[in-house]
Design an enzyme around this catalytic site. Structure first.
Site, short mmCIF file in Angstrom:
data_model
loop_
_atom_site.label_atom_id
_atom_site.label_comp_id
_atom_site.label_asym_id
_atom_site.label_seq_id
_atom_site.Cartn_x
_atom_site.Cartn_y
_atom_site.Cartn_z
N GLU A 282 0.82 -1.21 0.00
CA GLU A 282 0.00 0.00 0.00
C GLU A 282 0.86 1.27 0.00
O GLU A 282 0.43 2.31 -0.46
CB GLU A 282 -0.91 -0.01 1.24
CG GLU A 282 -2.36 0.29 0.91
CD GLU A 282 -3.31 0.08 2.09
OE1 GLU A 282 -4.28 -0.65 1.90
OE2 GLU A 282 -3.07 0.62 3.17
N HIS A 303 7.82 -26.83 -0.81
CA HIS A 303 7.16 -27.94 -1.49
C HIS A 303 6.01 -27.44 -2.35
O HIS A 303 5.19 -28.23 -2.82
CB HIS A 303 6.68 -28.96 -0.45
CG HIS A 303 7.83 -29.50 0.35
ND1 HIS A 303 8.44 -30.70 0.07
CD2 HIS A 303 8.53 -28.96 1.38
CE1 HIS A 303 9.45 -30.90 0.91
NE2 HIS A 303 9.52 -29.85 1.71
N LYS A 417 -14.39 0.27 -4.22
CA LYS A 417 -15.55 0.67 -3.41
C LYS A 417 -16.61 1.31 -4.29
O LYS A 417 -17.81 1.06 -4.13
CB LYS A 417 -15.12 1.65 -2.32
CG LYS A 417 -14.18 1.05 -1.29
CD LYS A 417 -13.81 2.06 -0.22
CE LYS A 417 -12.70 1.51 0.66
NZ LYS A 417 -12.13 2.49 1.56
O1 PA5 Z 1 -3.74 1.40 5.74
C1 PA5 Z 1 -4.86 1.87 5.60
O2 PA5 Z 1 -5.08 3.06 5.71
C2 PA5 Z 1 -6.03 0.95 5.28
O3 PA5 Z 1 -5.64 -0.37 5.16
C3 PA5 Z 1 -7.07 1.07 6.37
O4 PA5 Z 1 -6.48 0.72 7.60
C4 PA5 Z 1 -8.27 0.19 6.08
O5 PA5 Z 1 -8.84 0.53 4.85
C5 PA5 Z 1 -9.33 0.34 7.18
O6 PA5 Z 1 -9.70 1.68 7.29
P1 PA5 Z 1 -10.50 2.21 8.53
O7 PA5 Z 1 -9.65 2.05 9.75
O8 PA5 Z 1 -10.78 3.64 8.22
O9 PA5 Z 1 -11.76 1.39 8.64
#
Ligand code: PA5
Length: 440
Positions: A282, A303, A417
């Site tokens: 990310e 394996h 989304k």
């Molecule tokens: O790293 C990030 O920002 C995302 O992975 C969020 O943690 C994830 O989308 C969850 O978001 P939220 O805590 O707003 O529900």
């Protein structure tokens, strides 16, 4: 912790060293990209006694009331706690007659009807509590799971007692979860504005569920604090393990190694791999660039993935988390018949065989064109894991800056989304609904 880059094939130039040092300085000066999300950099040293005590007090209350605590969250609001909990737990604990800690299970990290059904069904046999975690407070997956868990807790214990069994972790002011927690009177912990989800394991996001599960969160923070000091900008490059790791992986990327495989020979570290994949995927996977983070658990995956790693596309490198000392001692015994021909191992510890597998695989993969980085942690305990988490976070910040991206945003996660809401006919998505349905 030790870092061995001698089998990476990379000789670090003064230029890349200087760039990595400059990138580390940017994390402190706040002059780099994404500078409003740098709260994690000094998080370990800034967590104070009052905050730790408040987390421990809330955890103690949940522990006293519930033998099953359902922790609801996704992505950065899930993976840190899950990773540390798996690393710290005996995988066979539930088979034991005596349970000294509540069981912490996770929900809201998927939208599987069967997963939530089976979890709620099993929960009926337990006294339950919940921790609901969402920074934005609007993420669909945990919101759906929380509706169900909240309803089950209220139906069983009543609304007033539910407020004693549910704790929220969310933004200090905004979002639906904040409003709901205020309205329902849930105890609430705040996720700081300047700490993004994937860097939030050392906030109540990770610390509260871990404290409920009986993990020593003070030792976790202490380990991270030591690593924070050991990777500060005043530490020179050759002593800064995070800077070295970041520099080596960027040099490998520049040389055409597009996939990094994180692996370990301890299965309890499997979810550390998952946490690491989110952290790096990310943070770096944007602008059509970035190393693809993959993972293996060894020797099991030798394996399955071993063939590819040895002889597939030569665009891979490996980073192995090696554990110097196991918790327990098991010696292989001699067998009178020796039908399996393994008597040559008699008297040796299992860990010695594991170590020789690790060293043998390392050389085989290096010979096959897969460079190797080796991170050695002394043992798997809370302090060592705290240090490892911060080591990876710091390296990720440096690495993202070396790559030239903003390591602290995630614009790409919004795309799915939009489509999902259009397909579900969410109000306001009418045009998008028509357009997407025409494409099905
Ligand atoms: O790293 C990030 O920002 C995302 O992975 C969020 O943690 C994830 O989308 C969850 O978001 P939220 O805590 O707003 O529900």
């Amino acid at each position: 912790m030790k870092l061995d880059i001698s089998k990476s094939g990379v000789v670090l130039s003064e230029t890349i060293k200087a760039k990595a040092e400059a990138a580390n300085e940017l994390l402190y000066s706040g002059k780099g990209k994404g500078n409003d999300f740098l709260g994690w950099v000094k998080l370990p040293s800034s967590i104070d006694e009052a905050e730790l005590a408040a987390i421990e007090a809330a955890a103690a209350k949940l522990r006293a009331k519930a033998d099953l605590v359902i922790c609801i969250g996704i992505g950065g609001s899930y993976l840190g706690a899950k990773a540390v909990l798996e690393a710290m737990s005996n995988p066979f604990q539930l088979l034991k007659k005596e349970q000294t800690n509540p069981t912490v299970l996770f929900a809201g990290q998927n939208i599987s009807e069967d997963y939530i059904y089976e979890l709620m069904e099993a929960a009926q046999e337990h006294s339950i509590g919940a921790i609901v975690i969402s920074k934005s407070g609007t993420t669909t997956e945990p919101a759906i799971a929380f509706r169900l868990v909240k309803a089950a807790i209220e139906a069983r214990y009543g609304k007033q007692e539910a407020a004693e069994r549910i704790v929220a972790v969310t933004d200090k002011a905004r979002g639906a979860l904040k409003t709901l927690a205020t309205n329902e009177g849930y105890p609430t912990f705040v996720i700081p504005d300047d700490v993004g989800g994937r860097f939030s394991v050392l906030t109540p996001v990770g610390l509260l569920p871990l404290a409920v599960a009986g993990v020593d969160i003070r030792a976790l923070v202490a380990g991270a604090r030591k690593m924070e000091a050991a990777t500060a900008p005043e530490v020179k490059f050759d002593d800064n393990l995070s800077a070295i790791y970041a520099a080596v992986r960027n040099e490998l990327y520049a040389a055409g190694k597009r996939t990094e495989i994180l692996g370990s020979y301890e299965p309890r570290l499997q979810y550390i791999n998952e946490w690491w994949k989110q952290l790096y995927g990310e943070s770096e996977g944007k602008e059509h660039k970035g190393i693809f983070p993959a993972s293996v658990t060894l020797t099991a995956d030798l394996h399955s993935m071993g063939q590819y790693i040895q002889e597939g596309e030569r665009t891979l490198f490996e980073t192995i988390i090696s554990v110097a000392e196991p918790k327990h001692k098991v010696v292989i015994e001699a067998d009178g018949e020796n039908l399996d021909g393994l008597n040559f191992l008699a008297g040796k510890r299992i860990s010695e065989v594991n170590r020789m597998a690790e060293l043998g695989v390392q050389l085989a993969h290096v010979d096959g064109g897969v460079p190797n980085i080796r991170i050695e942690i002394p043992r798997i305990d809370a302090e060592a894991i705290g240090a490892l988490l911060y080591f990876f976070e710091k390296a990720c910040g440096i690495s993202g800056y070396l790559l030239g991206v903003n390591p602290f945003d995630q614009p790409g996660v919004e795309a799915y989304k939009k489509n999902m809401f259009a397909l579900l006919e969410k109000p306001g998505y009418e045009e998008a609904t028509k357009a997407i349905k025409a494409r099905l």
